[in-house]
Write a protein that holds these residues in place. Structure first.
Motif, short mmCIF file in Angstrom:
data_model
loop_
_atom_site.label_atom_id
_atom_site.label_comp_id
_atom_site.label_asym_id
_atom_site.label_seq_id
_atom_site.Cartn_x
_atom_site.Cartn_y
_atom_site.Cartn_z
N TYR A 213 -19.64 53.20 12.54
CA TYR A 213 -18.21 52.90 12.34
C TYR A 213 -18.09 51.44 11.95
O TYR A 213 -18.85 50.60 12.43
CB TYR A 213 -17.44 53.16 13.63
N GLU A 214 -17.11 51.18 11.08
CA GLU A 214 -16.86 49.80 10.69
C GLU A 214 -15.40 49.68 10.29
O GLU A 214 -14.86 50.55 9.63
CB GLU A 214 -17.75 49.44 9.50
N ALA A 215 -14.75 48.62 10.75
CA ALA A 215 -13.34 48.41 10.38
C ALA A 215 -12.99 46.96 10.62
O ALA A 215 -13.69 46.26 11.36
CB ALA A 215 -12.44 49.30 11.23
N ASP A 216 -11.90 46.51 9.97
CA ASP A 216 -11.46 45.17 10.36
C ASP A 216 -10.76 45.27 11.71
O ASP A 216 -10.41 46.35 12.18
CB ASP A 216 -10.62 44.50 9.26
N GLY A 217 -10.57 44.11 12.34
CA GLY A 217 -10.08 44.08 13.72
C GLY A 217 -8.74 44.78 13.87
O GLY A 217 -8.54 45.57 14.79
N ALA A 218 -7.83 44.50 12.95
CA ALA A 218 -6.48 45.06 13.06
C ALA A 218 -6.52 46.59 13.03
O ALA A 218 -5.85 47.28 13.80
CB ALA A 218 -5.60 44.53 11.92
N GLN A 219 -7.36 47.10 12.13
CA GLN A 219 -7.50 48.56 12.00
C GLN A 219 -8.12 49.15 13.27
O GLN A 219 -7.64 50.17 13.78
CB GLN A 219 -8.40 48.82 10.79
N ALA A 220 -9.15 48.51 13.79
CA ALA A 220 -9.82 49.02 14.99
C ALA A 220 -8.88 48.97 16.20
O ALA A 220 -8.92 49.85 17.06
CB ALA A 220 -11.09 48.21 15.27
N ARG A 221 -8.03 47.94 16.25
CA ARG A 221 -7.08 47.82 17.38
C ARG A 221 -6.05 48.94 17.38
O ARG A 221 -5.49 49.27 18.42
CB ARG A 221 -6.36 46.46 17.33
N GLN A 222 -5.79 49.51 16.20
CA GLN A 222 -4.81 50.60 16.14
C GLN A 222 -5.33 51.87 16.80
O GLN A 222 -4.56 52.74 17.16
CB GLN A 222 -4.45 50.90 14.68
N ASP A 223 -6.64 51.96 16.90
CA ASP A 223 -7.19 53.18 17.47
C ASP A 223 -8.42 52.91 18.32
O ASP A 223 -9.54 53.29 17.98
CB ASP A 223 -7.53 54.18 16.36
N PRO A 224 -8.21 52.23 19.45
CA PRO A 224 -9.36 51.89 20.30
C PRO A 224 -10.10 53.13 20.79
O PRO A 224 -11.31 53.09 21.03
CB PRO A 224 -8.74 51.10 21.46
N ALA A 225 -9.37 54.27 20.92
CA ALA A 225 -10.02 55.50 21.40
C ALA A 225 -11.09 55.95 20.41
O ALA A 225 -12.13 56.48 20.79
CB ALA A 225 -8.98 56.59 21.61
N LEU A 226 -10.81 55.70 19.13
CA LEU A 226 -11.78 56.07 18.11
C LEU A 226 -13.06 55.26 18.30
O LEU A 226 -14.17 55.80 18.27
CB LEU A 226 -11.19 55.81 16.71
N VAL A 227 -12.88 53.97 18.52
CA VAL A 227 -14.06 53.11 18.73
C VAL A 227 -14.80 53.58 19.98
O VAL A 227 -16.02 53.76 19.97
CB VAL A 227 -13.64 51.63 18.87
N ASP A 228 -14.06 53.84 21.04
CA ASP A 228 -14.69 54.29 22.28
C ASP A 228 -15.45 55.59 22.09
O ASP A 228 -16.49 55.81 22.73
CB ASP A 228 -13.64 54.47 23.39
N SER A 229 -14.93 56.46 21.23
CA SER A 229 -15.59 57.76 21.05
C SER A 229 -17.00 57.57 20.50
O SER A 229 -17.91 58.31 20.86
CB SER A 229 -14.77 58.67 20.13
N PHE A 230 -17.20 56.53 19.67
CA PHE A 230 -18.55 56.26 19.17
C PHE A 230 -19.45 55.70 20.25
O PHE A 230 -20.66 55.79 20.17
CB PHE A 230 -18.49 55.26 18.01
N LEU A 231 -18.83 55.10 21.26
CA LEU A 231 -19.62 54.50 22.33
C LEU A 231 -19.92 55.51 23.43
O LEU A 231 -20.56 55.18 24.42
CB LEU A 231 -18.87 53.29 22.92
N GLY A 232 -19.40 56.72 23.28
CA GLY A 232 -19.64 57.74 24.29
C GLY A 232 -18.87 57.47 25.57
O GLY A 232 -19.27 57.89 26.64
N MET A 233 -17.77 56.73 25.45
CA MET A 233 -17.01 56.34 26.64
C MET A 233 -15.71 57.10 26.78
O MET A 233 -14.96 56.87 27.72
CB MET A 233 -16.65 54.85 26.57
N LYS A 234 -15.45 57.97 25.81
CA LYS A 234 -14.18 58.67 25.85
C LYS A 234 -14.12 59.59 27.07
O LYS A 234 -15.05 60.37 27.30
CB LYS A 234 -14.02 59.49 24.56
N GLU A 235 -13.04 59.49 27.81
CA GLU A 235 -12.87 60.36 28.99
C GLU A 235 -12.70 61.81 28.52
O GLU A 235 -11.97 62.06 27.57
CB GLU A 235 -11.61 59.96 29.76
N PRO A 236 -13.38 62.75 29.20
CA PRO A 236 -13.13 64.15 28.84
C PRO A 236 -11.66 64.52 29.10
O PRO A 236 -11.10 64.06 30.09
CB PRO A 236 -14.06 64.94 29.76
N ALA A 237 -11.08 65.33 28.20
CA ALA A 237 -9.65 65.66 28.33
C ALA A 237 -9.44 66.53 29.55
O ALA A 237 -10.33 67.28 29.94
CB ALA A 237 -9.17 66.36 27.08
#
Ligand SMILES: Nc1ncnc2c1ncn2[C@@H]1O[C@H](COP(=O)(O)OP(=O)(O)OP(=O)(O)O)[C@@H](O)[C@H]1O
Ligand SMILES: [Mg+2]
Length: 237
Positions: A213-237
């Protein structure tokens, strides 16, 4: 300032990072995120000349770094506050800082030390204290301060906030913002996605040695859950 193209690095036959394109421009904070074992530390250690580059190129301030050892890279302006901080526990704060300025004249060292102590007033208060007796946060400040003593144009920090109390994390992040204003390029490896996203101008996520994943900061801040999903940190629903 820093530009990696098709970069690979690793350990003997083991490839830790492959096909990585990454830039760290001056006056910007570039966050390199990713789960444990993704290759973040390997990448920055290879930029510092301490892990073997295996393919691709690393350019810094217009120069190709191929074949340059760690000391030559330090002299060009690349500095690292390593994972685990690696300060010298038996030396004082002042002595640790002096070691960081070993490539420079004593006049340059004194001037830089003054700016480091202004950036981290706690280090001034503890200048003659043995570094091994500092708190974790103070040790991180010392690790960053020691890296700054080389007068870098690129500062790499591996795991800035790990194990630190929030107030200490605030102070260390505050220092990074200050350094960014001074035009230093910052490459930040950070477990705490939330904190990293607050300050990052650009975000790259590594997974298993490759860019996921790669994005500028502003874009990544709009969807922190997306970033977290790559880190395997997303809480199971
Ligand atoms: N000295 C070494 N010899 C062999 N393999 C290594 C060595 N150091 C790291 N590796 C391997 O390289 C890969 C990347 O490790 P690296 O330390 O760069 O990951 P990381 O993203 O920094 O992880 P963490 O978040 O746990 O710090 C891992 O598979 C690791 O086992
Ligand atoms: Mg690491």
């Amino acid at each position: 300032m820093l530009e990696l193209r098709g970069f690979a690095c690793g350990y003997g036959l083991i490839r830790a990072v492959d096909g990585l394109d990454l830039t760290a421009p001056e006056g910007m904070i570039t966050a390199l995120l990713g789960p444990n074992g993704a290759g973040k530390t390997s990448t920055i250690m290879a930029i510092a000349g301490q892990v073997q580059a295996q393919a691709g190129s690393v350019r810094f301030a217009g120069a190709d770094l191929a074949g340059l050892g760690p000391a030559a890279r330090t002299r060009l302006g690349i500095a690292l506050a390593p994972e685990g901080r690696r300060i010298f526990p038996d030396l004082t704060v002042g002595e640790n800082l002096l070691v960081g300025g070993y490539t420079r004249s004593s006049a340059e060292s004194r001037a830089t030390e003054e700016s480091v102590l202004a950036l981290f007033p706690r280090l001034r208060d503890r200048h003659r204290q043995r570094a091994g007796t500092l708190s974790g946060g103070e040790q991180q400040m010392l690790a960053i301060g020691r890296a700054l003593m080389a007068g870098p144009r690129l500062l790499m920090v591996d795991e800035l906030s790990l194990g630190l109390m929030p107030a200490m994390v605030d102070q260390c992040f505050g220092a990074l913002l200050d350094l960014r204003r001074r035009g230093i390029a910052i490459l930040l490896v950070e477990q705490n996605t939330h904190r990293a996203l607050e300050v990052a101008d650009h975000v790259t996520v590594l997974v298993s040695g490759r860019k996921a994943y790669e994005a500028d900061g502003a874009q990544a801040r709009q969807d922190p859950a997306l970033v977290d999903s790559f880190l395997g940190m997303k809480e199971p629903a």
